[in-house]
Enzyme design. Structure first.
Site, PDB file in Angstrom:
ATOM      1  N   SER A  97       0.834  -1.196   0.000  1.00  0.00           N
ATOM      2  CA  SER A  97       0.000   0.000   0.000  1.00  0.00           C
ATOM      3  C   SER A  97       0.876   1.255   0.000  1.00  0.00           C
ATOM      4  CB  SER A  97      -0.969  -0.054   1.187  1.00  0.00           C
ATOM      5  OG  SER A  97      -2.006   0.882   1.044  1.00  0.00           O
ATOM      6  N   ASP A 155      -9.816  -3.612  -6.008  1.00  0.00           N
ATOM      7  CA  ASP A 155      -9.059  -2.556  -5.352  1.00  0.00           C
ATOM      8  C   ASP A 155      -8.841  -1.452  -6.388  1.00  0.00           C
ATOM      9  OD1 ASP A 155      -7.101  -0.896  -4.250  1.00  0.00           O
ATOM     10  OD2 ASP A 155      -5.783  -2.514  -3.632  1.00  0.00           O
ATOM     11  N   HIS A 193      -8.054  -4.840  -1.182  1.00  0.00           N
ATOM     12  CA  HIS A 193      -6.926  -4.156  -0.553  1.00  0.00           C
ATOM     13  C   HIS A 193      -6.781  -4.630   0.887  1.00  0.00           C
ATOM     14  CE1 HIS A 193      -4.063  -0.815  -0.732  1.00  0.00           C
ATOM     15  NE2 HIS A 193      -4.352  -0.600   0.538  1.00  0.00           N
TER      16      HIS A 193
END
Length: 315
Positions: free
Chosen positions: A158, A252, A282
């Site tokens: 991320s 995502d 995610h």
């Protein structure tokens, strides 16, 4: 949160995970002060913590960098002479997380590869806007490059995937440049008018609204979106990067960033592989012990880190 089309698109065991995350850290929490968000996120991270595998030891330290100290945690497999070091940058939207939030993931990465893992507690926004996190990420890389004596693999998920990519680009001509990088559902500053940004704008656990919130909190005044240390996909040169593996989740909004990053590297003559994990969302790393698809994805990630650290191409 309404499940919408994702009700049947995602497997029931993944919904159990999504509901558990939202019970701790619901979407509406973004309206709370950052310190309250951090407290809830930290409690959630502790609730999901799986413990460290046997034989993995960890010790905390500080890296001195330009008048500040960067906390780090180094994981090592007992009785194993590591052949590489993984420099790991945690996720959390640049405002959340630290050494504790991803402790078990780093420990499992250490156990699965036999490599040392250096987890970096970079500075967080809004107290420290860009480029603070990037500067800390580069400083940690430089420390590892000059003191570990080991080949380096950059890894992050991320926000941490953003940092890993930005560090790889900034240090590609370093005498001890990374020999590989593995990016896990990274946010790289891609085209938000196309691809997964549109198709999965309201995906569970990360929406385009969330992405905009984190970006705004991280941004300094007059932050240029074309700054490659902020948005790695905005760079104009993708040559000379280490062999790169990018793993994203189908559901995502950030998934298209992985595809675009792979394509830029390949077009520049480099080696890159992108895989979109079907029917995952995610933050699936936290579901690696309860959702079979996430278990398999994490195994692929560990294998990719292991291969790159040994100087091999996994694909």
């Amino acid at each position: 949160m309404t499940r919408g089309s994702y009700e049947t698109r995602l497997d029931p065991e993944l919904w159990v995970y999504i509901d558990a995350v939202n019970a701790w850290y619901p979407p509406e929490i973004l309206g709370l002060p950052i310190d309250k968000q951090r407290a809830v996120y930290d409690r959630m991270s502790r609730a999901f913590h799986q413990g460290r595998p046997p034989g993995v030891k960890a010790r905390d330290g500080l890296i001195a960098a330009a008048g500040r100290d960067i906390p780090v945690r180094r994981y090592q497999s007992a009785g194993t002479a590591a052949k590489a070091m993984v420099v790991y940058y945690h996720g959390g939207g640049f405002i959340l997380g630290g050494l504790e939030s991803h402790d078990d993931i780093c420990a499992e990465l250490c156990a699965g590869t036999g490599f040392d893992v250096l987890s970096v507690d970079y500075r967080l926004a809004p107290e420290h806007v860009h480029p603070a996190a990037f500067d800390d990420a580069v400083s940690a890389f430089e420390w590892a490059a000059t003191t570990s004596g080991l080949p380096l693999v950059l890894c992050g998920e991320s926000a941490g995937g953003n940092l890993a990519a930005a560090v790889a680009q900034a240090t590609r001509r370093h005498a001890s440049a990374a020999i590989g990088q593995v990016l896990i559902y990274p946010g790289l500053g891609g085209d938000e008018s196309a691809g997964s940004y549109i198709e999965h704008a309201e995906a569970p656990l990360l929406s385009v609204g969330d992405i905009a919130f984190y970006r705004d909190v991280r941004s300094a005044k007059r932050q240029s979106p074309d700054d490659p240390t902020f948005s790695p996909l905005r760079d104009t040169d993708f040559s000379g990067l280490p062999p790169t593996v990018i793993v994203t989740a189908e559901c995502d909004p950030l998934s298209s960033d992985g595809e675009a990053y792979r394509d830029r590297i390949l077009a520049s003559g480099g080696r890159a592989w992108w895989h979109e994990e079907p029917k995952l969302v995610h933050s699936f790393l936290r579901a690696r012990t309860t959702v079979p698809a996430a278990t398999e994805a994490f195994a692929r990630i560990v294998a990719a880190v292991g291969a790159l650290g040994r100087g091999a191409w996994p694909y």
